[in-house]
Scaffold this motif. Structure first.
Motif, mmCIF file in Angstrom:
data_model
loop_
_atom_site.group_PDB
_atom_site.id
_atom_site.type_symbol
_atom_site.label_atom_id
_atom_site.label_comp_id
_atom_site.label_asym_id
_atom_site.label_seq_id
_atom_site.Cartn_x
_atom_site.Cartn_y
_atom_site.Cartn_z
ATOM 1 N N ASP A 174 -119.996 6.385 -109.702
ATOM 2 C CA ASP A 174 -121.077 5.587 -110.279
ATOM 3 C C ASP A 174 -120.580 4.225 -110.728
ATOM 4 O O ASP A 174 -121.245 3.209 -110.526
ATOM 5 C CB ASP A 174 -121.718 6.315 -111.465
ATOM 6 C CG ASP A 174 -122.558 7.499 -111.051
ATOM 7 O OD1 ASP A 174 -122.943 7.561 -109.853
ATOM 8 O OD2 ASP A 174 -122.836 8.353 -111.909
ATOM 9 N N VAL A 175 -119.400 4.182 -111.347
ATOM 10 C CA VAL A 175 -118.835 2.907 -111.801
ATOM 11 C C VAL A 175 -118.580 1.995 -110.607
ATOM 12 O O VAL A 175 -118.939 0.809 -110.633
ATOM 13 C CB VAL A 175 -117.542 3.139 -112.612
ATOM 14 C CG1 VAL A 175 -116.803 1.825 -112.843
ATOM 15 C CG2 VAL A 175 -117.862 3.806 -113.932
ATOM 16 N N PHE A 176 -117.970 2.526 -109.546
ATOM 17 C CA PHE A 176 -117.726 1.708 -108.361
ATOM 18 C C PHE A 176 -119.025 1.249 -107.710
ATOM 19 O O PHE A 176 -119.122 0.118 -107.225
ATOM 20 C CB PHE A 176 -116.859 2.467 -107.347
ATOM 21 C CG PHE A 176 -115.426 2.579 -107.771
ATOM 22 C CD1 PHE A 176 -114.670 1.453 -108.063
ATOM 23 C CD2 PHE A 176 -114.828 3.816 -107.889
ATOM 24 C CE1 PHE A 176 -113.353 1.550 -108.457
ATOM 25 C CE2 PHE A 176 -113.518 3.932 -108.288
ATOM 26 C CZ PHE A 176 -112.764 2.797 -108.577
ATOM 27 N N ASP A 177 -120.032 2.102 -107.715
ATOM 28 C CA ASP A 177 -121.329 1.735 -107.150
ATOM 29 C C ASP A 177 -121.972 0.611 -107.960
ATOM 30 O O ASP A 177 -122.509 -0.344 -107.398
ATOM 31 C CB ASP A 177 -122.240 2.953 -107.111
ATOM 32 C CG ASP A 177 -123.530 2.681 -106.376
ATOM 33 O OD1 ASP A 177 -123.499 1.951 -105.358
ATOM 34 O OD2 ASP A 177 -124.576 3.204 -106.804
ATOM 35 N N ILE A 178 -121.903 0.707 -109.272
ATOM 36 C CA ILE A 178 -122.466 -0.338 -110.132
ATOM 37 C C ILE A 178 -121.720 -1.648 -109.941
ATOM 38 O O ILE A 178 -122.338 -2.720 -109.840
ATOM 39 C CB ILE A 178 -122.437 0.111 -111.607
ATOM 40 C CG1 ILE A 178 -123.436 1.239 -111.827
ATOM 41 C CG2 ILE A 178 -122.713 -1.058 -112.550
ATOM 42 C CD1 ILE A 178 -123.305 1.932 -113.164
ATOM 43 N N LEU A 179 -120.395 -1.568 -109.873
ATOM 44 C CA LEU A 179 -119.603 -2.784 -109.681
ATOM 45 C C LEU A 179 -119.879 -3.434 -108.330
ATOM 46 O O LEU A 179 -119.998 -4.662 -108.231
ATOM 47 C CB LEU A 179 -118.108 -2.479 -109.830
ATOM 48 C CG LEU A 179 -117.646 -2.118 -111.240
ATOM 49 C CD1 LEU A 179 -116.178 -1.715 -111.221
ATOM 50 C CD2 LEU A 179 -117.869 -3.289 -112.188
ATOM 51 N N SER A 180 -120.001 -2.624 -107.284
ATOM 52 C CA SER A 180 -120.272 -3.200 -105.964
ATOM 53 C C SER A 180 -121.677 -3.793 -105.909
ATOM 54 O O SER A 180 -121.887 -4.837 -105.290
ATOM 55 C CB SER A 180 -120.076 -2.159 -104.861
ATOM 56 O OG SER A 180 -121.026 -1.134 -104.973
ATOM 57 N N SER A 181 -122.631 -3.158 -106.572
ATOM 58 C CA SER A 181 -123.988 -3.720 -106.619
ATOM 59 C C SER A 181 -124.001 -5.030 -107.389
ATOM 60 O O SER A 181 -124.652 -5.997 -106.981
ATOM 61 C CB SER A 181 -124.951 -2.727 -107.279
ATOM 62 O OG SER A 181 -125.058 -1.564 -106.516
ATOM 63 N N ALA A 182 -123.277 -5.081 -108.505
ATOM 64 C CA ALA A 182 -123.205 -6.313 -109.286
ATOM 65 C C ALA A 182 -122.550 -7.421 -108.490
ATOM 66 O O ALA A 182 -122.984 -8.584 -108.548
ATOM 67 C CB ALA A 182 -122.461 -6.068 -110.588
ATOM 68 N N ARG A 240 -122.558 -7.745 -105.172
ATOM 69 C CA ARG A 240 -123.500 -8.194 -104.145
ATOM 70 C C ARG A 240 -124.588 -9.075 -104.742
ATOM 71 O O ARG A 240 -125.022 -10.052 -104.122
ATOM 72 C CB ARG A 240 -124.105 -7.008 -103.417
ATOM 73 C CG ARG A 240 -123.186 -6.461 -102.330
ATOM 74 C CD ARG A 240 -123.852 -5.340 -101.639
ATOM 75 N NE ARG A 240 -123.612 -4.191 -102.525
ATOM 76 C CZ ARG A 240 -124.078 -2.986 -102.352
ATOM 77 N NH1 ARG A 240 -124.845 -2.726 -101.331
ATOM 78 N NH2 ARG A 240 -123.803 -2.022 -103.173
ATOM 79 N N ILE A 241 -125.067 -8.733 -105.942
ATOM 80 C CA ILE A 241 -126.098 -9.526 -106.587
ATOM 81 C C ILE A 241 -125.534 -10.890 -106.977
ATOM 82 O O ILE A 241 -126.189 -11.913 -106.784
ATOM 83 C CB ILE A 241 -126.663 -8.789 -107.811
ATOM 84 C CG1 ILE A 241 -127.491 -7.585 -107.355
ATOM 85 C CG2 ILE A 241 -127.518 -9.718 -108.671
ATOM 86 C CD1 ILE A 241 -127.899 -6.652 -108.487
ATOM 87 N N ALA A 242 -124.306 -10.920 -107.502
ATOM 88 C CA ALA A 242 -123.693 -12.180 -107.912
ATOM 89 C C ALA A 242 -123.384 -13.051 -106.711
ATOM 90 O O ALA A 242 -123.456 -14.286 -106.783
ATOM 91 C CB ALA A 242 -122.429 -11.903 -108.704
ATOM 92 N N LYS A 243 -123.044 -12.433 -105.597
ATOM 93 C CA LYS A 243 -122.700 -13.164 -104.371
ATOM 94 C C LYS A 243 -123.938 -13.797 -103.735
ATOM 95 O O LYS A 243 -123.854 -14.857 -103.120
ATOM 96 C CB LYS A 243 -122.028 -12.208 -103.385
ATOM 97 C CG LYS A 243 -121.466 -12.871 -102.179
ATOM 98 C CD LYS A 243 -120.777 -11.840 -101.306
ATOM 99 C CE LYS A 243 -120.309 -12.472 -100.011
ATOM 100 N NZ LYS A 243 -119.693 -11.475 -99.149
ATOM 101 N N ALA A 244 -125.087 -13.178 -103.922
ATOM 102 C CA ALA A 244 -126.306 -13.664 -103.272
ATOM 103 C C ALA A 244 -126.890 -14.889 -103.925
ATOM 104 O O ALA A 244 -126.629 -15.462 -104.825
ATOM 105 C CB ALA A 244 -127.380 -12.576 -103.304
#
Length: 70
Positions: A56-64, A66-70
């Motif tokens: 879950d932590v890795f999923d949240i970090l990867s989502s964050a 991707r959002i920051a990159k966009a």
């Protein structure tokens, strides 16, 4: 598309025949037997919650990211 609507016909029939009820009780019984068999050993330690938490932590970090990159 037809399989999406198959439940409209099949679910009331299964409910009327109480198939859902029987399946649910068989599932609960099987899970209970499995749970009891695993916990007969006093040294049992469940590590699954920790692995799920890390995922879950890795999923949240990867989502964050991707959002920051966009």
């Amino acid at each position: 598309m037809a399989s999406a609507f198959a439940g409209i016909i099949a679910d009331p029939i299964q409910k009327g025949l109480r198939l859902h009820h029987r399946r649910l009780h068989r599932l609960i019984d099987a899970v209970e037997k499995h749970w009891n068999a695993e916990h007969e050993d006093a040294d049992f330690v469940a590590y699954d919650p920790y692995a799920a938490w890390l995922m879950d932590v890795f999923d949240i970090l990867s989502s964050a990211y991707r959002i920051a990159k966009a």
